[in-house]
Design a protein around this motif. Structure first.
Motif, PDB file in Angstrom:
ATOM      1  N   UNK A 110      -6.232 -45.521  15.590  1.00 21.85           N
ATOM      2  CA  UNK A 110      -4.829 -45.106  15.692  1.00 21.85           C
ATOM      3  C   UNK A 110      -4.665 -43.644  15.287  1.00 21.85           C
ATOM      4  N   UNK A 111      -5.322 -43.269  14.190  1.00 23.50           N
ATOM      5  CA  UNK A 111      -5.222 -41.880  13.733  1.00 23.50           C
ATOM      6  C   UNK A 111      -5.782 -40.921  14.773  1.00 23.50           C
ATOM      7  N   UNK A 112      -6.901 -41.299  15.382  1.00 24.47           N
ATOM      8  CA  UNK A 112      -7.519 -40.421  16.363  1.00 24.47           C
ATOM      9  C   UNK A 112      -6.690 -40.259  17.617  1.00 24.47           C
ATOM     10  N   UNK A 113      -6.172 -41.372  18.138  1.00 26.45           N
ATOM     11  CA  UNK A 113      -5.446 -41.317  19.396  1.00 26.45           C
ATOM     12  C   UNK A 113      -4.061 -40.701  19.245  1.00 26.45           C
ATOM     13  N   UNK A 114      -3.490 -40.779  18.047  1.00 29.28           N
ATOM     14  CA  UNK A 114      -2.146 -40.243  17.846  1.00 29.28           C
ATOM     15  C   UNK A 114      -2.152 -38.865  17.203  1.00 29.28           C
ATOM     16  N   UNK A 115      -3.182 -38.554  16.425  1.00 27.65           N
ATOM     17  CA  UNK A 115      -3.163 -37.324  15.641  1.00 27.65           C
ATOM     18  C   UNK A 115      -3.939 -36.188  16.291  1.00 27.65           C
ATOM     19  N   UNK A 116      -4.939 -36.517  17.104  1.00 32.37           N
ATOM     20  CA  UNK A 116      -5.796 -35.460  17.641  1.00 32.37           C
ATOM     21  C   UNK A 116      -4.978 -34.443  18.424  1.00 32.37           C
ATOM     22  N   UNK A 117      -5.252 -33.196  18.136  1.00 30.06           N
ATOM     23  CA  UNK A 117      -4.468 -32.122  18.735  1.00 30.06           C
ATOM     24  C   UNK A 117      -4.780 -31.952  20.212  1.00 30.06           C
ATOM     25  N   UNK A 118      -6.023 -32.253  20.620  1.00 30.90           N
ATOM     26  CA  UNK A 118      -6.320 -32.135  22.043  1.00 30.90           C
ATOM     27  C   UNK A 118      -5.610 -33.209  22.849  1.00 30.90           C
ATOM     28  N   UNK A 119      -5.322 -34.382  22.216  1.00 34.05           N
ATOM     29  CA  UNK A 119      -4.543 -35.411  22.892  1.00 34.05           C
ATOM     30  C   UNK A 119      -3.114 -34.916  23.107  1.00 34.05           C
TER      31      UNK A 119
END
Length: 478
Positions: A283-292
């Protein structure tokens, strides 16, 4: 009539000159490589501009100045102040913001003047015919609004790129600092190990002198001592390389950090496995990543671009009022022109914009799939490294403690000698180095996991905000 023509020409020229006076004039700004080198070499960790920057973004870190030691958070601020990649990202934001101004521009009207002279004009009739025509374009279907919306989305994507670049800069600082501090610890252990192995060699030579051990055993101990000294020289080389890597990650020269002291108070503190569940990390990766978030902004920009191309199906209107002075008569015209979209309704650009939107959607889904794979891989590596570290800290350490305790007891009872105790103490140093290597792998894996989610995961670790603006250039140019 000639006077009227001259006056009209003068009035037109005056109008053009007045319009030109409001134009921007070119100002040369040549690059001076030698000046840049001088500015780079003048950067230090005691720089006054750096102190003001840290006071603005982390006041507590600037209270003790100049700082006696630098940790990850303060070094990250130094990199945010000096690193050139952030200047490039900020410059890209400037380009995108200028694009918003361009997108908001309205089309200028056009003025045409077409005086005519008749050589065969009858007597008493003015030979001049003066004509003025205006072309006033009027955009339809909300094209200007779509252009502005598209440019603003590109600006948002550029701003997110600053934050993404800031994370990459922080990641490089973390990796360099980790390597430097752990290599220094390794050097300390190697110095202690050399002392212990030298003691073992001396004890074995005494035994060899009385015939209790063979020359082969003594030579084996000497070989291990030499190998440890070689490892020490290699570690000393790595610690110098890591200091250069820190300077590179900060955007300064190696001389700027030559006498600096570095620290990481929470180096031994790692997040527990239970706090990094699959759901939490994903969840943190998919929502927080700046490239996303940047990919979402890019997709929104393609949607605005498609709306603009669809709006361009509808032709703009051109109002064309005019005035003609024809041989003493004043004539006024009221014209209107519209492009007829009978042969082309902008199908090509619409198809291209639609395809670009589909590609942006596919790129976003591919990025998410890539991120999920990176998250699971990084989490698995961290779990394995954490388990290895715990095994060294519990099983091996407990076994070593018990062995050393029994050996000391045997020496006290006369059942073992000093060589046995020295060998056990040497094994403790080897366990300490094994624990250090396990800590290195665990921290490296944690760094990879943080890169996968693009936010700090270690306890008591915060990420400073990346400033959108930088005022260092004005200071260095003086």
């Amino acid at each position: 009539m000639g006077r009227l023509a001259n006056r009209t020409s003068i009035a037109t020229l005056t109008l053009l000159l007045a319009l030109a006076s409001g134009c921007v004039h070119y100002k040369p700004k040549p690059l001076a490589p030698t000046q840049f080198i001088s500015n780079l070499e003048s950067r230090t960790l005691t720089d006054g501009g750096l102190r003001a920057f840290i006071e603005t973004n982390a006041p507590e870190a600037a209270k003790d100045w100049p700082r006696r030691s630098w940790d990850l958070s303060t070094l990250t601020l130094v990199a945010f102040y000096f690193h050139p990649s952030l200047d490039v990202a900020r410059a890209n934001v400037g380009v995108a913001e200028a694009g918003v101004i361009t997108a908001g521009g309205r089309p200028n009207p056009a003025l045409s003047w077409s005086p005519q002279y008749s050589a065969n004009s009858p007597g008493g009739v003015s030979p001049w015919t003066l004509g003025f025509n205006l072309d006033i374009p009027i955009e339809t279907a909300g094209k200007r609004g779509y252009r502005i919306a598209h440019a603003k989305q590109l600006t948002e994507a550029a701003r997110l790129k600053i934050a993404e670049t800031g994370w990459k800069v922080r990641s490089a600082v973390r990796a360099a600092l980790l390597e430097h501090l752990l290599t220094r610890r390794d050097i300390e252990l190697l110095h202690t190990e050399i002392t212990a192995r030298s003691n073992v060699v001396q004890l074995m030579e005494r035994r060899f002198a009385v015939g209790e051990v063979s020359r082969t055993e003594v030579d084996a101990a000497r070989t291990q001592l030499v190998q440890t000294r070689v490892a020490l020289r290699a570690a000393e080389g790595r610690v110098q390389e890591s200091r250069v890597a820190i300077a590179t990650a900060l955007g300064v020269t190696p001389s700027a950090v030559e006498s600096a002291s570095f620290d990481w108070p929470d180096l031994e503190k790692l997040p527990g496995e239970q706090s990094l569940s699959v759901e939490t990390v994903q969840t943190a990766g998919l929502l927080n990543r700046l490239d996303v978030r940047g990919a979402l902004a890019d997709y929104a920009a393609t949607e605005r671009a498609l709306q603009l191309e669809i709006a361009r199906q509808y032709p703009d209107v051109h109002l064309q009022p005019g005035y003609t002075f024809d041989r003493g008569e004043n004539r006024f015209a009221f014209g209107l022109s519209v492009e007829l979209p009978v042969l082309n309704q902008n199908q090509g650009p619409i198809a291209e914009a639609t395809a670009r939107r589909e590609k942006a959607a596919a790129d976003f889904l591919a990025l998410q799939a890539q991120i999920i794979g990176e998250l699971h891989k990084a989490r698995a590596q961290f779990q394995a490294a954490l388990a290895e570290l715990k095994e060294v800290e519990t099983s091996l350490t407990e076994l070593q403690d018990r062995t050393e305790k029994l050996t000391r007891r045997a020496v006290e009872l006369g059942e073992a000698d000093r060589l046995a105790l020295a060998s056990v103490q040497l094994q403790r140093l080897l366990v300490a180095r094994a624990r250090l290597n396990a800590l290195r792998r665990a921290q490296t894996a944690l760094g990879a996991l943080e890169d996968a989610v693009q936010r700090p995961l270690a306890p008591a670790t915060a990420l400073p905000a990346v400033p959108l603006m930088q005022h260092r250039e004005a200071k260095e140019s003086k």
